[in-house]
Write a protein that holds these residues in place. Structure first.
Motif, mmCIF file in Angstrom:
data_model
loop_
_atom_site.group_PDB
_atom_site.id
_atom_site.type_symbol
_atom_site.label_atom_id
_atom_site.label_comp_id
_atom_site.label_asym_id
_atom_site.label_seq_id
_atom_site.Cartn_x
_atom_site.Cartn_y
_atom_site.Cartn_z
ATOM 1 N N THR B 8 0.860 -1.195 0.000
ATOM 2 C CA THR B 8 0.000 0.000 0.000
ATOM 3 C C THR B 8 0.883 1.228 0.000
ATOM 4 O O THR B 8 1.914 1.249 0.683
ATOM 5 C CB THR B 8 -0.890 0.020 1.269
ATOM 6 N N LEU B 9 0.490 2.239 -0.748
ATOM 7 C CA LEU B 9 1.244 3.497 -0.746
ATOM 8 C C LEU B 9 0.342 4.607 -0.229
ATOM 9 O O LEU B 9 -0.711 4.889 -0.824
ATOM 10 C CB LEU B 9 1.747 3.831 -2.152
ATOM 11 N N LEU B 10 0.729 5.186 0.895
ATOM 12 C CA LEU B 10 0.001 6.346 1.426
ATOM 13 C C LEU B 10 0.622 7.574 0.772
ATOM 14 O O LEU B 10 1.843 7.782 0.881
ATOM 15 C CB LEU B 10 0.147 6.417 2.953
ATOM 16 N N ASP B 11 -0.225 8.387 0.124
ATOM 17 C CA ASP B 11 0.375 9.368 -0.782
ATOM 18 C C ASP B 11 -0.540 10.569 -0.954
ATOM 19 O O ASP B 11 -1.643 10.611 -0.396
ATOM 20 C CB ASP B 11 0.605 8.663 -2.132
ATOM 21 N N PHE B 12 -0.108 11.548 -1.708
ATOM 22 C CA PHE B 12 -0.891 12.726 -2.032
ATOM 23 C C PHE B 12 -0.727 12.978 -3.513
ATOM 24 O O PHE B 12 0.404 13.020 -4.016
ATOM 25 C CB PHE B 12 -0.422 13.918 -1.203
ATOM 26 N N TRP B 13 -1.810 13.137 -4.223
ATOM 27 C CA TRP B 13 -1.816 13.037 -5.686
ATOM 28 C C TRP B 13 -0.687 13.784 -6.404
ATOM 29 O O TRP B 13 -0.039 13.223 -7.296
ATOM 30 C CB TRP B 13 -3.181 13.467 -6.254
ATOM 31 N N VAL B 14 -0.399 15.009 -6.013
ATOM 32 C CA VAL B 14 0.528 15.834 -6.788
ATOM 33 C C VAL B 14 1.969 15.766 -6.232
ATOM 34 O O VAL B 14 2.885 16.360 -6.804
ATOM 35 C CB VAL B 14 -0.001 17.290 -6.846
ATOM 36 N N GLU B 36 -5.046 7.755 -1.137
ATOM 37 C CA GLU B 36 -4.893 9.202 -1.115
ATOM 38 C C GLU B 36 -5.110 9.717 0.296
ATOM 39 O O GLU B 36 -6.090 9.385 0.961
ATOM 40 C CB GLU B 36 -5.931 9.834 -2.059
ATOM 41 N N GLU B 37 -4.172 10.538 0.769
ATOM 42 C CA GLU B 37 -4.291 11.138 2.089
ATOM 43 C C GLU B 37 -4.823 12.565 1.974
ATOM 44 O O GLU B 37 -4.473 13.300 1.045
ATOM 45 C CB GLU B 37 -2.919 11.188 2.770
ATOM 46 N N ASN B 38 -5.624 12.948 2.942
ATOM 47 C CA ASN B 38 -6.032 14.343 3.067
ATOM 48 C C ASN B 38 -5.042 14.989 4.031
ATOM 49 O O ASN B 38 -5.042 14.700 5.231
ATOM 50 C CB ASN B 38 -7.468 14.415 3.624
ATOM 51 N N ALA B 40 -4.779 17.800 5.239
ATOM 52 C CA ALA B 40 -5.326 18.667 6.279
ATOM 53 C C ALA B 40 -5.925 17.830 7.409
ATOM 54 O O ALA B 40 -6.193 18.349 8.498
ATOM 55 C CB ALA B 40 -6.392 19.563 5.675
ATOM 56 N N GLN B 41 -6.135 16.565 7.126
ATOM 57 C CA GLN B 41 -6.710 15.684 8.139
ATOM 58 C C GLN B 41 -6.116 14.292 7.959
ATOM 59 O O GLN B 41 -6.736 13.395 7.394
ATOM 60 C CB GLN B 41 -8.225 15.642 7.947
ATOM 61 N N LYS B 42 -4.895 14.130 8.487
ATOM 62 C CA LYS B 42 -4.139 12.903 8.198
ATOM 63 C C LYS B 42 -4.781 11.700 8.860
ATOM 64 O O LYS B 42 -5.250 11.780 9.996
ATOM 65 C CB LYS B 42 -2.684 13.079 8.654
ATOM 66 N N SER B 43 -4.783 10.587 8.139
ATOM 67 C CA SER B 43 -5.449 9.383 8.641
ATOM 68 C C SER B 43 -4.690 8.791 9.827
ATOM 69 O O SER B 43 -3.482 9.009 9.987
ATOM 70 C CB SER B 43 -5.533 8.329 7.533
ATOM 71 N N GLU B 44 -5.420 8.028 10.603
ATOM 72 C CA GLU B 44 -4.798 7.325 11.739
ATOM 73 C C GLU B 44 -3.714 6.390 11.254
ATOM 74 O O GLU B 44 -2.683 6.232 11.911
ATOM 75 C CB GLU B 44 -5.863 6.489 12.443
ATOM 76 N N LEU B 45 -3.958 5.784 10.106
ATOM 77 C CA LEU B 45 -2.979 4.857 9.529
ATOM 78 C C LEU B 45 -1.665 5.578 9.231
ATOM 79 O O LEU B 45 -0.589 5.096 9.589
ATOM 80 C CB LEU B 45 -3.541 4.223 8.257
ATOM 81 N N LEU B 46 -1.758 6.759 8.638
ATOM 82 C CA LEU B 46 -0.545 7.516 8.313
ATOM 83 C C LEU B 46 0.218 7.882 9.581
ATOM 84 O O LEU B 46 1.436 7.719 9.659
ATOM 85 C CB LEU B 46 -0.882 8.781 7.508
ATOM 86 N N LEU B 47 -0.532 8.352 10.588
ATOM 87 C CA LEU B 47 0.125 8.775 11.827
ATOM 88 C C LEU B 47 0.758 7.590 12.544
ATOM 89 O O LEU B 47 1.783 7.725 13.202
ATOM 90 C CB LEU B 47 -0.890 9.496 12.728
ATOM 91 N N LYS B 48 0.151 6.416 12.380
ATOM 92 C CA LYS B 48 0.701 5.204 12.996
ATOM 93 C C LYS B 48 1.935 4.737 12.219
ATOM 94 O O LYS B 48 2.916 4.297 12.813
ATOM 95 C CB LYS B 48 -0.354 4.101 13.007
ATOM 96 N N MET B 49 1.874 4.836 10.902
ATOM 97 C CA MET B 49 2.961 4.314 10.060
ATOM 98 C C MET B 49 4.150 5.275 9.978
ATOM 99 O O MET B 49 5.261 4.848 9.734
ATOM 100 C CB MET B 49 2.437 4.025 8.647
ATOM 101 N N ASN B 50 3.893 6.569 10.168
ATOM 102 C CA ASN B 50 5.001 7.525 10.142
ATOM 103 C C ASN B 50 4.880 8.489 11.314
ATOM 104 O O ASN B 50 4.656 9.683 11.142
ATOM 105 C CB ASN B 50 5.023 8.300 8.812
ATOM 106 N N PRO B 51 5.047 7.977 12.528
ATOM 107 C CA PRO B 51 4.854 8.824 13.713
ATOM 108 C C PRO B 51 5.919 9.916 13.840
ATOM 109 O O PRO B 51 5.663 10.963 14.402
ATOM 110 C CB PRO B 51 4.967 7.835 14.891
ATOM 111 N N VAL B 52 7.100 9.659 13.287
ATOM 112 C CA VAL B 52 8.197 10.623 13.427
ATOM 113 C C VAL B 52 7.944 11.872 12.583
ATOM 114 O O VAL B 52 8.047 12.995 13.059
ATOM 115 C CB VAL B 52 9.541 9.980 13.044
ATOM 116 N N HIS B 53 7.623 11.702 11.299
ATOM 117 C CA HIS B 53 7.458 12.845 10.407
ATOM 118 C C HIS B 53 6.009 13.149 10.055
ATOM 119 O O HIS B 53 5.689 14.254 9.656
ATOM 120 C CB HIS B 53 8.218 12.627 9.098
ATOM 121 N N LYS B 54 5.124 12.133 10.187
ATOM 122 C CA LYS B 54 3.700 12.287 9.849
ATOM 123 C C LYS B 54 3.525 12.765 8.407
ATOM 124 O O LYS B 54 2.679 13.607 8.114
ATOM 125 C CB LYS B 54 3.017 13.285 10.799
ATOM 126 N N LYS B 55 4.368 12.278 7.499
ATOM 127 C CA LYS B 55 4.336 12.753 6.113
ATOM 128 C C LYS B 55 4.140 11.606 5.145
ATOM 129 O O LYS B 55 4.435 10.451 5.454
ATOM 130 C CB LYS B 55 5.685 13.413 5.779
#
Lengths: 223, 221
Positions: B8-14, B36-38, B40-55
């Motif tokens: 799975t790739l957590l990403d932002f279109w552009v 696709e991540e929003n 402005a409102q990052k998913s719990e999955l993103l914050l869990k998978m990248n807690p250091v940078h949240k990016k």
């Protein structure tokens, strides 16, 4: 291999140069060291690193490699003894991630802490102690970030082991103590006393003098 | 920790950084789920998978996260060694590829951003710097088909997403990539003909629309 096949251009005080020296030591590689004067860079250095004009530059069989992390990876891939990286691709990615974290996130606030005072210094201190906590967690169950032996992350972070006590002495702040960061504190001692590092450290007195002068210069700029 | 198998790739279109991962996997024929991540409102999955940078981007492979775009591309290279290699096999050539990808990483995005974020003297200085960066890269490319030589490689993957931003940079700062660095312009067109690039880069107008929206949001004229 003859030492002439491997040349390292550096300056005595650079932590980036030391990373390369430690990596060469891990692999037991002989090399010829050339001290550069950054105020008067040699033609050879400018020829070997035209893009950045910086040290370290490793020259192997006449071909230059620049940027300390890239040099260390080159050393790892060329000499198969005494691994610096984990073999597993996921563990390798974690090591690269942590190394980049040290470079991009930890180093800037530490430098800011050392070159400022008052509120700026306090904010920088808060910042980097948060990041140190991340590194502390990574050390759980391990002596080194590389496990039983010194690895890539240890090499990248290594200069902290001798710079932090100097920062502490000059600024009178406590940064890495047994109470605050027991694992990092133990790591520092283990790293400094290891064979590959022990005899390859910049002279403390000269470093202390140099860093004092740096801090004075930055603080006087603000006045 | 998610334990499902697959990629799975957590990403932002552009995001050009996310596109590096997409293009690398496309080149290697690796199937992945795009999320696709929003921002402005990052998913719990993103914050869990990248807690250091949240990016973004974050690559999640069999439940385990890999972060930072060039680290992701190197991971993709190493975890699927049987697929088309992006890096050469010789350690010295690999070091050169890493050096140039790192150069792109250090220089292109930050300077490019200043081309639309700043005004007046600052913008002029950024333009001068950006043209220098393009010319250094052009000098490295030389007359080769790709930075990887005959084959599309690691440095090409690192740099190609920014070709979708050339139009925005040119429009905002008033210069031409084709005039300042013709070989880079040709290389960009050549890359644009690859399936992986066609599939994962957006049209230059869409990217410019995004830049204009960002400018408005940041209150930049």
């Amino acid at each position: 291999m003859e030492a002439e096949e491997m040349e390292l251009f550096g300056i005595w005080s650079s932590p980036y140069v030391l990373r390369v020296i430690w990596a060469l030591n891990i692999k037991k590689i002989k090399y010829k060291y050339i001290e550069e004067d950054l105020n008067n860079k040699s033609n050879l250095l400018l020829h070997y690193n035209p893009v950045y004009k910086k040290v370290p530059v490793l020259v192997y069989k006449g071909k230059p490699i620049c940027e300390s992390m890239i040099i260390v990876e080159f050393i790892e891939e060329t000499w198969k003894n005494d691994s610096i990286f984990p073999k597993d691709p996921y563990e390798k990615a974690k090591a690269r991630f942590l190394a980049k974290f040290v470079e991009d996130k930890l180093s800037p606030p530490m430098w800011r802490f050392f070159t400022t005072k008052g509120k700026d210094q306090e904010e920088a201190y808060e910042s980097f102690t948060d990041y140190l906590a991340i590194l502390e967690r990574e050390l759980e169950g391990k002596e080194f970030f590389g496990g039983e032996n010194i690895g890539f992350v240890d090499i990248l972070l290594g200069c902290m082991s001798y710079v932090v006590p100097i920062y502490e002495e000059i600024t009178d702040f406590e940064i890495i103590t047994k109470e605050k960061f027991p694992l990092l504190h133990a790591w520092m001692q283990a790293f400094l006393s290891s064979d590959i590092v022990r005899d390859n450290l910049p002279p403390r007195d000269e470093l202390l003098y140099r860093y004092r002068k740096i801090r004075e210069a930055f603080l006087s700029k603000d006045n | 920790m998610e334990s499902h198998k697959g990629v799975t790739l957590l990403d932002f279109w552009v995001s050009p950084f996310g596109q590096r991962a997409r293009i690398a996997m496309a080149e290697k024929g690796i199937e992945f789920e795009y999320k696709e991540e929003n921002l402005a409102q990052k998913s719990e999955l993103l914050l869990k998978m990248n807690p250091v940078h949240k990016k973004i981007p974050v690559l999640v492979h069999d439940g385990k996260p890999v972060c930072e775009s060039l680290i992701i591309v190197q991971y993709i290279e190493e975890a699927w060694p049987e697929k088309t290699p992006l890096l050469p096999s010789d350690p010295y050539q690999r070091a050169q590829a890493r050096f140039w990808a790192d150069f792109v990483d250090k220089k292109v995005y930050d300077c490019g951003t200043r081309l639309w974020k700043t005004k007046g003297e600052e913008k002029e200085a950024a333009k001068k710097e950006f043209i220098e960066i393009l010319q250094i890269l052009e000098s490295e490319l030389g007359d080769r088909k790709y930075f990887g030589g005959e084959t599309f490689g690691y440095v090409d993957v690192a740099f190609v997403p920014f070709t979708a931003w050339f139009h925005s940079y040119e429009t905002e700062a008033g210069f031409s990539v084709e005039e300042s660095a013709p070989k880079i312009s040709t290389w960009a067109k050549r890359c644009g003909e690859r399936e992986s690039v066609k599939k994962h880069l957006y049209e230059k107008e869409k990217v410019y629309e995004f830049v204009c929206m960002l400018k408005k949001r940041l209150g930049i004229e």
